[in-house]
Design an enzyme around this catalytic site. Structure first.
Site, PDB file in Angstrom:
ATOM      1  N   SER A 333      33.463  55.806  30.341  1.00 34.54           N
ATOM      2  CA  SER A 333      33.383  57.201  29.894  1.00 34.54           C
ATOM      3  C   SER A 333      32.079  57.890  30.268  1.00 34.54           C
ATOM      4  CB  SER A 333      33.589  57.277  28.376  1.00 34.54           C
ATOM      5  OG  SER A 333      34.913  56.919  28.038  1.00 34.54           O
ATOM      6  N   ASP A 357      44.911  66.675  23.020  1.00 33.75           N
ATOM      7  CA  ASP A 357      44.802  65.213  23.115  1.00 33.75           C
ATOM      8  C   ASP A 357      45.634  64.600  21.999  1.00 33.75           C
ATOM      9  OD1 ASP A 357      44.150  62.557  23.156  1.00 33.75           O
ATOM     10  OD2 ASP A 357      41.977  62.838  23.086  1.00 33.75           O
TER      11      ASP A 357
END
Length: 675
Positions: A333, A357
């Site tokens: 990430s 999301d």
């Protein structure tokens, strides 16, 4: 019966023979005279020089190797003189068969251990019989005296005074410094291509840099070889010195590294593996360059023995691998801020675009999951970084495609060497369709599948970078596109004049990043430390920083299965990463850190980054209690009473008796999701 002789004829014959003999003698003397004139007159200068050379030997004097010091003048590599007991195998009566008995006899005079024997055997295999090889180094004065008294018993054995390299801090900074070693046959063959001047400067030199800065700055550190003319006896022994030209020691390397910071980071890793690179974004100077585990470069100075070499070379932890320079890892990430900048630069996605999301992203018949089974709900670009939304970047990668991603991210230095001033850097991998066609052989392998693009968005898939690349890219991103080649050496000090020559580090062409885009990324990275995945770690910090946690897979997980660390071998578990910069408004340090197989980025990597910033920006050093927690991955914000960094000694040095700074207790930690 009386024989009648022709006396007159005999006399004529005798006279003829006498004349012939006289002519022959005169001719012989003429030839001798002619030869004498030729040698004494015509070739006088040449032969006189040769005769003088037979009487006078020119002996090279190897210079002292240059020092290596950190930015504060702490000596990291130096030299000392010691006596060495050496054997020249070709001069031993009885040849190679007599070597073992000879060593056994020598062991009765000076101590020769198993390690010495193993090292000598290895050097004998690598070298040549006419070379002088050490059987025992660092002799005491008493041992030198004992051998000298019985030297007549050992033809081919001698005591020599040699300079030895010394690394006072042991394994601290070993991957950075490298080590020196005896010149091997391959290196000798390579030296044949050198110029006459360079080759002449290495006459008598037996040791050169093999790794790290010792290798990369070999010519600066070596110095200039001197010589002395010595009158010798018929047996080749020196009688008297006629004249000499002293050698010039090598120059001093002044590093940009803060060795106390380097030692702090190495200690915080404990027994874990990993790497950290910290860079000043304003000039490209490297402040810390850590690879764990380390090794002791002093082992290599007089020839490492077989057992020690095998232990280092065959260890599963690979202590000889420079992970900062040569270790490549998926960025996880920590890649997301770069993806966000690529989206803004290319116009593929605006900062205010909202993506929902829901925890999963479906592409074809494959489901790409977010963290656990819970999504983040509606997220814009800033929140996607703060909360580390996977779904946001799955969809972004799908929209951009692999080649656009490559073209936008390559200028940051991903997938290419940074040009740092130490040899051995690898390129890593920033994939593209062209890259796949170039790397793979079979047509079905060369084809790029759309599904392969999705995982690239969160720093997985084919993405593989070094921590040096990741730190350098972070420095470029947070500085608004300003770029430098990372440098380990700050200055080179002339050993004679003491003048310091600054290493040229001109800025590279900056990236055309929009200031508002850079400000948005900085704000998002700062948000990670305030309400995101590293909140607990940076609570109570006396400065504002930004960062991004990352968790990168070491091995793939089968479709339909969930990752379970307890079911995997330690070397198969996820890596913990963190990239960071501080202060937020005007960054003076950017870093990338990975702790191998240690899980979430906020658990293992972020606490190390926090203490690096505490050291550089607040002058604080972790308490012993806090250090213990960091080393085992059980730390968040610092605990205990921090020490003043200036009061903490380097490894092997005594601590000064100074009071610690006042305790700063962080506020209560809040539970946040780990990413």
């Amino acid at each position: 019966m009386t024989e009648l002789r022709d006396v007159e004829r005999d006399l004529d014959r005798f006279r003829g023979r006498l004349i012939a003999a006289a002519v022959f003698v005169l001719l012989a003397f003429g030839l001798l005279a002619a030869r004498l004139v030729y040698l004494q007159v015509l070739r006088h200068d040449e032969l006189a020089t040769q005769a003088e050379a037979n009487r006078i030997a020119v002996v090279p004097i190897v210079p002292n190797r240059g020092l290596i010091v950190d930015r504060n003048g702490v000596v990291l590599a130096t030299n000392y003189s010691a006596y060495t007991l050496e054997i020249t195998p070709s001069r031993i009566p009885g040849g190679s068969a007599a070597l073992e008995p000879l060593i056994d006899t020598l062991a009765q005079i000076v101590e020769i251990g198993p390690r010495d024997r193993r090292r000598f055997k290895r050097l004998l295999e690598e070298g040549k019989s006419f070379e002088s090889l050490p059987i025992r180094t660092k002799l005491s004065d008493e041992e030198v005296a004992r051998f000298t008294a019985q030297r007549f018993r050992f033809p081919g054995v001698d005591v020599k005074a040699r300079l030895f390299r010394n690394y006072p801090l042991g394994d601290t900074g070993s991957h950075l410094l490298g080590y020196i070693g005896r010149i091997n046959q391959a290196e000798k063959r390579a030296m044949d291509d050198w110029s006459e001047e360079d080759l002449g400067n290495y006459k008598g030199t037996e040791y050169i840099g093999k790794l790290g800065l010792e290798q990369s700055y070999e010519r600066e550190l070596h110095g200039t070889t001197g010589f002395e003319e010595v009158e010798t006896s018929a047996g080749g022994r020196a009688v008297r010195r006629l004249k000499s030209h002293p050698p010039t020691p090598g120059n001093t390397l002044v590093l940009s590294i803060d060795i106390k910071l380097q030692a702090l980071v190495e200690e915080m890793f404990g027994e874990r593996r990993g790497a950290l690179v910290a860079i000043d974004p304003r000039n490209g100077e490297v402040l810390a360059f850590v690879s764990k585990p380390t090794f002791d470069p002093n082992l290599f100075v007089d020839g490492i023995d077989v057992e020690s070499w095998r232990e280092l070379n065959e260890s599963i932890d690979k202590p000889l691998l420079n992970r900062a320079l040569r270790g490549t890892y998926p960025p996880g990430s920590t890649f997301k801020p770069f993806m966000a900048m690529a989206a803004l630069n290319s116009g593929k996605r605006a900062a205010g675009t909202i993506i929902n999301d829901g925890g999963t992203f479906v592409f074809g018949n494959h489901v790409f999951r977010s963290h656990g089974d819970k999504g983040e709900g509606p997220v814009d670009m800033v929140r996607s970084i703060v909360r580390s939304s996977n779904v946001y970047y799955y969809s972004l990668a799908n929209e951009m495609g692999v080649d656009l991603m490559h073209d936008q991210l390559a200028p940051f230095g991903f997938g290419q060497r940074t040009g740092i001033d130490v040899e051995g850097e690898v390129t890593g991998v920033l994939p593209s369709t062209a890259w796949k066609k170039r790397v793979y052989k079979k047509p079905e392998q060369q084809r790029w599948y759309a599904g392969e693009t999705i995982s690239l968005g969160i720093g997985q898939g084919y993405n593989n970078f070094t921590m040096l690349q990741l730190a350098s890219a972070t420095a470029t991103l947070v500085s608004g596109g300003q770029r430098f080649r990372p440098r380990l050496v700050r200055e080179i000090e002339d050993v004679i004049t003491r003048e310091r020559r600054q290493i040229a580090n001109d800025a590279l062409e900056p990236l055309p990043l929009q200031p508002e885009h850079v400000a948005l990324i900085r704000r998002a990275l700062h948000g990670v430390t305030q309400e995101g995945t590293s909140t607990r770690v940076f609570m109570g910090a006396p400065y504002q920083s930004g960062g991004k946690t990352g968790t990168a897979q070491a091995v793939g997980v089968k479709a339909g299965e969930k990752y379970n660390a307890s079911k995997l071998e330690e070397h198969q578990r996820d890596h913990s990463l963190y990239t960071a910069m501080a202060p937020v408004d005007a960054p003076t340090v950017a870093l990338a850190v990975i702790v191998e197989n240690s899980g979430f980025g906020a658990e293992a990597a972020a606490p190390i980054a926090r203490r690096v910033f505490d050291y550089l920006l607040a002058g604080q050093y972790p308490s012993e209690e806090d250090m213990a927690a960091v080393k085992i991955g059980k730390a968040a914000a610092p605990i205990g009473t921090p020490r003043r960094a200036a009061d903490v000694p380097l490894p092997g040095q005594a601590a000064p008796a100074l009071p610690p700074v006042a305790e700063t207790t962080p506020p209560p930690a809040e539970k946040v999701a780990l990413r």
